[in-house]
Design an enzyme around this catalytic site. Structure first.
Site, PDB file in Angstrom:
ATOM      1  CG  ASP A  84     -12.250   2.431   0.846  1.00  0.00           C
ATOM      2  OD1 ASP A  84     -12.696   2.736  -0.275  1.00  0.00           O
ATOM      3  OD2 ASP A  84     -11.062   2.136   1.045  1.00  0.00           O
TER       4      ASP A  84
ATOM      5  CD  GLU B  49     -31.386 -15.753  14.037  1.00  0.00           C
ATOM      6  OE1 GLU B  49     -31.448 -15.072  13.001  1.00  0.00           O
ATOM      7  OE2 GLU B  49     -30.582 -15.504  14.971  1.00  0.00           O
TER       8      GLU B  49
ATOM      9  CB  VAL C 185      -0.127  -6.963   3.853  1.00  0.00           C
ATOM     10  CG1 VAL C 185      -0.725  -8.088   4.701  1.00  0.00           C
ATOM     11  CG2 VAL C 185      -0.922  -5.673   4.044  1.00  0.00           C
TER      12      VAL C 185
ATOM     13  N   GLY D 235       0.819  -1.197   0.000  1.00  0.00           N
ATOM     14  CA  GLY D 235       0.000   0.000   0.000  1.00  0.00           C
ATOM     15  C   GLY D 235       0.852   1.245   0.000  1.00  0.00           C
TER      16      GLY D 235
ATOM     17  CG  ASP E  94     -27.088 -14.326  11.813  1.00  0.00           C
ATOM     18  OD1 ASP E  94     -28.176 -13.954  12.296  1.00  0.00           O
ATOM     19  OD2 ASP E  94     -26.196 -13.541  11.450  1.00  0.00           O
TER      20      ASP E  94
ATOM     21  CG  ASP F 240       1.277 -18.490  44.541  1.00  0.00           C
ATOM     22  OD1 ASP F 240       0.053 -18.578  44.245  1.00  0.00           O
ATOM     23  OD2 ASP F 240       2.184 -18.627  43.693  1.00  0.00           O
TER      24      ASP F 240
ATOM     25  CD  GLU G  26      -0.851 -10.064  35.739  1.00  0.00           C
ATOM     26  OE1 GLU G  26       0.176  -9.575  35.232  1.00  0.00           O
ATOM     27  OE2 GLU G  26      -0.860 -11.142  36.371  1.00  0.00           O
TER      28      GLU G  26
ATOM     29  CE  LYS H 154       4.238 -17.170  41.338  1.00  0.00           C
ATOM     30  NZ  LYS H 154       4.471 -16.996  42.803  1.00  0.00           N
TER      31      LYS H 154
ATOM     32  CG  ASN I 266       0.874 -22.258  44.614  1.00  0.00           C
ATOM     33  OD1 ASN I 266       0.018 -21.370  44.622  1.00  0.00           O
ATOM     34  ND2 ASN I 266       1.920 -22.237  43.804  1.00  0.00           N
TER      35      ASN I 266
END
Length: 503
Positions: free
Chosen positions: A183, A385, A75, A70, A374, A481, A456, A451, A479
């Protein structure tokens, strides 16, 4: 981490209302949940997780041949080193782009991570180094629809109608989420593979805009051949995208453009002033229903153009979609019915693997099943459906539709979305690998300490109470921790007896 910070900024703008994507559930009835007042809906949306990495691409991917070029970069085909999964990677040179174009790129990333549809390309991660941005997406092998049109000159009506159904379904889904593509053209429609009935994927959301963004001028880009007449008067709406779909349909049926002048200004003049015509040489072989739909979509007055859902229900589309139900594999329906998701960590991990680490070959049959189920093409499965699809494959054993809904609807939308369906219908006993689990774990382990801690875990499964997170952690942390290490994570995910039940 500039790239990540910029994406975070877009998320903050959404939170303050400056940029907003809303889910419009109009058009189908949501599921009625049993004991809804007592049920905690745990929102699992790991399909939206996009890793933003600052580092060297070669640390993560083997870089293969160039498959496209492009204005700002190229790509390439790449292979993920940890899993062996092939991807496409769009590389954009920082020195070639203006700040506004970087913002467009980041908006494209933010838009695509929220769109979950079988006919829309999925983005998996962004890698930034000193010179480039690298956007990693699904890889498709079938080439552009444009090349297929050139090769065949024109399509058989059944094939054109089924492609049109997929295009309109994707565009309608975008519009229901407040996204204008702007587009649409055959070059931005890729075939997944080289098979005769390969599905299509809509790509290149680089100039897409959110309908809630009032500062979205109807600027034209590139050649005007697929541009709606109102766009030349600084107006772009959902109907403008549909005009582009009408031009694509016209080209598929006869092999040439409806408006084509000797120079760009002549083409624009034709689009603005000349009525659509159907020359007998090519169109005498086309059915009246096909010509009728093409003419309806290419109405110069956007107010008189049909809505996407009206296009989907047109007799020409519907008649050519008949007879597909027999292509649904019974195995995928059985997996959907027997789906269990008692472990939320396991469910979130499997949805992430589906969205980021699975190949097109692994997903092809399930993608086909979803599109057939669908019926109204809105990119999600309603209660009706699902029941109709199960009846079509003549599954005679007892099934509890309400339990299916409660188990599969991970984001609480009261519909089964595309990734939710893939997660539930996948044969995990045959496809789950330790390499994919390790790669998923590394994504959830944001700080890279080996971990998954409580913070997280909140990123992995958002929207719960502190008590819920502590309970999930207690069950997983064998365990004691106060974190989930890889061995604990793997044990949860490999326990497939809790994920599926025999039917």
């Amino acid at each position: 981490m500039g790239c990540c910070n910029a994406i975070t900024k877009f998320q903050e703008e959404q939170a303050t209302g400056e940029i907003k994507i809303e889910t419009n559930l109009e058009g189908a009835k949501p599921f009625q949940r049993r004991d809804v007042r007592n049920k905690t809906v745990i929102r699992i949306v790991t399909r939206q997780m996009i890793k933003c990495i600052e580092g060297h691409v070669a640390d993560y991917y083997e870089i293969k041949e160039i498959i496209g070029e492009g204005a700002y970069g190229c790509v390439r085909r790449v292979v993920h080193k940890a899993t062996g999964v092939e991807k496409a990677m769009k590389t954009i040179m920082k020195s070639f782009v203006k700040l506004s174009e970087v913002k467009n790129m980041l908006l494209e990333v933010d838009i695509l991570r929220k769109l979950d549809h079988p006919n829309i390309i999925k983005i998996t991660e962004v890698i930034q180094d000193n010179r480039c941005y690298h956007i990693v997406t699904e890889l498709f092998y079938g080439g552009e629809l444009f090349d297929k049109i050139v090769e065949l000159k024109n399509f058989k009506e059944k094939q054109a109608a089924r492609y049109m159904h997929q295009i309109i379904s994707a565009v309608s889904y975008c519009h229901s989420h407040g996204v204008l593509h702007r587009d649409l053209k055959p070059e931005n429609l890729l075939l997944v593979d080289e098979s005769k009935n390969s599905p299509l994927k809509v790509i290149d959301f680089g100039i897409s805009r959110l309908t809630s963004n009032s500062f979205s001028p109807a600027r034209r880009y590139g050649q005007p051949h697929y541009t709606a007449p109102e766009v030349f008067n600084n107006m772009f709406t959902e109907k403008s995208d549909l005009w582009s779909c009408g031009v694509i349909l016209y080209v598929m049926l006869c092999g040439y453009l409806p408006f084509l002048g000797s120079k760009e200004s002549d083409t624009i003049r034709q689009i603005a002033n000349r009525e659509i015509d159907f020359p007998d040489k090519e169109w005498s072989k086309v059915s009246q229903d096909a010509k009728d739909l093409t003419g309806l979509i290419l109405n110069k007055d956007p107010n008189k153009r049909p809505m996407a859902k009206e296009i989907m229900m047109h007799p020409w589309i519907q008649s050519n979609m008949n007879g597909l139900c027999h292509k649904i594999r019974l195995d995928s329906v059985k997996n959907l019915i027997s789906f269990r998701s008692q472990e939320k960590i396991q469910h979130a991990t499997f949805e992430f693997i589906i969205s980021h680490l699975s190949t097109q070959q692994e997903l092809k049959e399930l993608q086909n099943a979803f599109m057939i189920l669908d019926v109204n093409g809105d990119g999600k499965l309603s209660r009706e459906e699902i029941m109709e699809g199960i009846e079509k494959v003549r599954f005679t054993k007892y099934f509890d539709i309400e339990r299916i809904i409660e188990e599969c609807d991970a984001d609480g939308s009261d519909f089964i979305d595309y990734s939710e369906f893939l997660t539930a219908a996948m044969d995990w006993r045959g496809t789950l690998s330790k390499k994919k689990l390790q790669s998923a774990f590394k994504t959830f382990d944001i700080n890279g300490d080996g971990k998954i801690d409580i913070n997280e875990l909140k990123e992995m499964i958002p929207g719960l109470s502190d008590e819920d997170y502590l309970e999930i952690m207690r069950e997983a942390d064998k365990n004691h921790d106060e974190a989930i290490d890889y061995e604990e994570f793997e044990k949860i995910c490999m326990n497939l007896n809790k994920f599926v039940a025999e039917v």
